[in-house]
Write a protein that holds these residues in place. Sequence first.
Motif, PDB file in Angstrom:
ATOM      1  N   MET A  60       0.870  -1.181   0.000  1.00  0.00           N
ATOM      2  CA  MET A  60       0.000   0.000   0.000  1.00  0.00           C
ATOM      3  C   MET A  60       0.898   1.220   0.000  1.00  0.00           C
ATOM      4  SD  MET A  60      -3.130  -1.287   2.510  1.00  0.00           S
ATOM      5  CE  MET A  60      -3.245   0.231   3.398  1.00  0.00           C
ATOM      6  N   SER A  66      -3.036   6.021   1.011  1.00  0.00           N
ATOM      7  CA  SER A  66      -3.633   5.138   2.019  1.00  0.00           C
ATOM      8  C   SER A  66      -3.422   5.779   3.393  1.00  0.00           C
ATOM      9  CB  SER A  66      -2.942   3.775   2.026  1.00  0.00           C
ATOM     10  OG  SER A  66      -2.687   3.324   0.728  1.00  0.00           O
ATOM     11  N   ALA A  96      -5.013   0.517   9.061  1.00  0.00           N
ATOM     12  CA  ALA A  96      -4.619  -0.417   8.003  1.00  0.00           C
ATOM     13  C   ALA A  96      -4.591  -1.854   8.515  1.00  0.00           C
ATOM     14  CB  ALA A  96      -3.251  -0.027   7.459  1.00  0.00           C
ATOM     15  N   GLN A 137      -7.700  -1.552   3.315  1.00  0.00           N
ATOM     16  CA  GLN A 137      -7.481  -0.401   2.442  1.00  0.00           C
ATOM     17  C   GLN A 137      -8.295   0.766   2.975  1.00  0.00           C
ATOM     18  OE1 GLN A 137      -5.547  -0.757  -0.327  1.00  0.00           O
ATOM     19  NE2 GLN A 137      -5.646  -2.911  -0.914  1.00  0.00           N
ATOM     20  N   SER A 138      -7.915   1.992   2.556  1.00  0.00           N
ATOM     21  CA  SER A 138      -8.663   3.148   3.042  1.00  0.00           C
ATOM     22  C   SER A 138      -9.963   3.355   2.271  1.00  0.00           C
ATOM     23  CB  SER A 138      -7.800   4.408   2.991  1.00  0.00           C
ATOM     24  OG  SER A 138      -7.279   4.574   1.701  1.00  0.00           O
ATOM     25  N   HIS A 162     -11.072   3.985   7.241  1.00  0.00           N
ATOM     26  CA  HIS A 162     -10.414   5.275   7.025  1.00  0.00           C
ATOM     27  C   HIS A 162     -10.600   6.090   8.296  1.00  0.00           C
ATOM     28  CE1 HIS A 162      -8.671   8.611   5.085  1.00  0.00           C
ATOM     29  NE2 HIS A 162      -9.751   9.163   4.575  1.00  0.00           N
ATOM     30  N   GLN A 166     -12.561   7.683  -3.791  1.00  0.00           N
ATOM     31  CA  GLN A 166     -11.621   6.610  -4.140  1.00  0.00           C
ATOM     32  C   GLN A 166     -12.315   5.409  -4.766  1.00  0.00           C
ATOM     33  OE1 GLN A 166      -8.356   4.962  -1.876  1.00  0.00           O
ATOM     34  NE2 GLN A 166      -8.259   6.826  -0.649  1.00  0.00           N
TER      35      GLN A 166
END
Lengths: 746, 230
Positions: free
Chosen positions: A430, A434, A481, A560-561, A629, A646
């Motif tokens: 990543m 991120s 994360a 993942q964000s 996130h 995103q």
Amino acid sequence: MREPTPEQIRDERVYRSLGLTDAEYELVVEKLGRLPNYVEAGIFGVLWSEHCSYKSSKVHLRRFPTSGPQVLQGPGENAGVVDIGDGMAVAFKMESHNHPSAVEPYQGAATGVGGILRDIFTMGARPVAFLDSLRFGPLDDGRTRYLFSEVVAGIGGYGNCVGIPTVGGEVQFSPTYRGNPLVNAMCVGILPADGIVRGTATGVGNPVFVVGARTGRDGIHGATFASAEDPEEKERSAVQVGDPFLGKLLMEACLELIASGAVVGIQDMGAAGLTSSSAEMASRAGGGLEMILDRVPVREEGMTPYEMMLSESQERMLVVLERGREHVAFAIFQRYGLEVADIGRVTDDGRLRLIWHGEVVADMPVAALVDEAPVYERPIALPSEPERVDIPASLPAREAWLAVLSHPSVADKRFVYRQYDTMVRAQTVMGPGSDAALVKVPGMDKAIAMATDGNSRYVALNPRRGGQIAVAEAVRNLATAGAKPLAITNCLNFGNPEKPEIMRQLSDAIDGMAEACKALDTPVVSGNVSLYNESRGVDIQPTPVVGAIGVIDGIAKRLQSAPTRERAAAGLDLWLLGREDDSLEGTLYGELVCGRPVGDAPYIDLAEERRLHDLLQAIAGTRAAAAAHDVTEGGVAAAVAEMMIQCGAGGEIDIPAGMSQLGWLFSEAQGRAVVAVLPEGAEDLARLAAAFAVPLRKLGRLVASEKVAVRQAGDMVVEIPLAALRDAYEHAIPMALRAGTAGASA
Amino acid sequence: MKWAVVVFPGSNCDEDAAQAVRETTGDVVDLVWHDATDLSEYDAIILPGGFSYGDYLRSGAIARFSPAVEAVRREAGAGKLVLGICNGFQVLTESHLLPGALLRNNHLQFRCEMVELVVDNNTSPFTRAYQLGERIQIPIAHGEGRFHADPETVEDLRKRGRIAFRYAHSPNGSVADIAGILGEGGNVLGLMPHPERAIVDWMGSVDGRRLFQSMHQYVEEGLADARANA
């Protein structure tokens, strides 16, 4: 030109121009038992500078927690080292290069990257990642646009060439940095847990080598330059020039040499060059060094001992080898086409002795240079109460949402990071964009998580709580994360320590950071202090920047964000982890409305913060969530918008009844994250949140739609096309730069 | 089969390329220092990405004078496979093993991102595992990747099917959106994108795998034929 005599240095107070105060000069005379000559006075001046001695911050830095079972090497070495399990360790450190970058942005930033790189491989670690934390003034200013573009180009110029990916960092913009930008570079390296190499000069009679670049007249007095004066008055000639190609060769050669086992000690020649590297290596070993300066390879003729000792020419290392194994080094350096020179010996008399043309030109006790450098308990102002301000709701939700997303501190940083090679080494799981970067440990199902953070608005409003938040935000990025946080490094960028109110900021911010480090079990293992960040007598907002390191075992667990386009389109629920909050104190919204930071720093509770981090790691393990996130600058509104942009899905958001609409959307209360979860994962999520005692509420959902709707109790608050949010977010920085270009040519 | 990855001072994708070959083919890969004068024992040679000799004069301009490139020239002439990635492509054009030149990107910035490529030739030893016209995802990372050649040369490349990959959306201003080209004999490929960075899922794409697998398959078939004829 003849150098001043010891008597002239005293009588004409030449020592002042070398960075020593009257009292410090008296102390030098006392330690030496005689008057220092010009070389000696210069060496004391640079080693006792704020930059090298930490004389104003040292008494406060002691309050940081620095130990723990995960810590293999704490502060005091070239970099800190933590254990990441399975016999592997990570070396990391962050360092500031603010003052040079303000004067010569490309080279200032490039040599910042090169310098921190050498600190990492010096520990015996293979560097695997860079992160950069940058602060600039507003982009409507031509010089700021120049500084911003050149700093980014300089970071890329060095990092891309040495072949180490730049995987993360952040950029923030505030009027406070207009005359004094901040460039903080972090490097991370991997090494076997039992393979740490230290910067010590031990073994009487062992030979001392200088390797790499030749010594020139560049950067003389760079360290004292960084410790005083206004950037406006600084000279570009004090800034060094980097050579990443040489840096790459030096790295490969040094790693090979370290692997050969012939190295006793190795040290980068950074600030104060040969002076600080030799004094520090001798100090750590409790011994001495004798160096014959005639043997130092130089770039130009006629260099004096003073110039050789104070040069900050880049890409040089000082190496102590085991006697009798010099040939190993010669063979390696020859293969890389690098110069290597035997310049002296390790001694046991505790003195740093310099010889030139057969004469002793300097002879000083090492202890006086390093360990007994002055330490100041500078006066500290009384704490000031945060002001009570009503933040007017003058910006309606829709306009505020667009204003927040297009603020360059929040807006898309693709313009920056696509100029960096983010993937070289082919281990980047990543990268930038991120919450945390993940870099795989080669050959293992394990990745190092890393992030930097630090919001000066919070620290300016409430230094202690701001300090807590700086650590909490950086560490939260790792947990978001799915990684386990391990430790931090930091750069403390503050103003003039001779002002009591600046010392109050520094002292309180350190207290807050220390409290957060304890609560989150992330000790400080390395760091750097940059003071005198001021321009025309005005100090910058206090800016502690934190670089956090963690580990994730099993890269499939990573969060993942934002979810993938496909998963978002299939429909996901959005949940808020952490408290509901509708305070606008300390927010970007407040700053946009009032034109300056207002109120107190946002809410934080360190125990709640810790529970959130533990929960996020647990969620990552069960795969209940498709993405996570964290909620930071711009509040829930920014966090949800970034996720939607995103993954390309619109959706619905629901503000709880009774909450102020603007407050709820833009509150920057800490200890919160937004997670995107499959509808059938709700039960798992609720069970975990309950187990970790973290509040949980479904705040909306992602749907395959181009529309975004925010409602409260069924009433529409904002309805906006996703494209409008995306345009604001993605175009802000490129447009600010283009507008500037158009203005300049008009 | 046996691979060599040439390492110049300043190469920085050498390990990545070697790892990608091992991962996708299981073959033996040697990292060979730039002073090597004989590469005849290798079936395929990779010139990796990086900044050979610092790229200080012009990308690839100094590497062309190294002993290893002289050896590469001989092996290319003998029909061995030669793959130049990024800086390796620049070395190949500077060495005149491939036509044209790679200029500064039209926007003057270094650019690193995943890009979409179109496969324009699927009959070469490097591209046989792709479909013609297939769109694949491979990252780029370069400051000087704008392919340039005179119109006759570009037309010739096009007519002879020597354009292996084109950018779907050019990230650098290359003429005819060219991302990678083949040498006259078809056994030399230079491309700016990095197939070694698109090998496993977590890299974001696995579309680079088939390039190395194509080369492996081509060489192994040749070796099998040679054995059968012996």
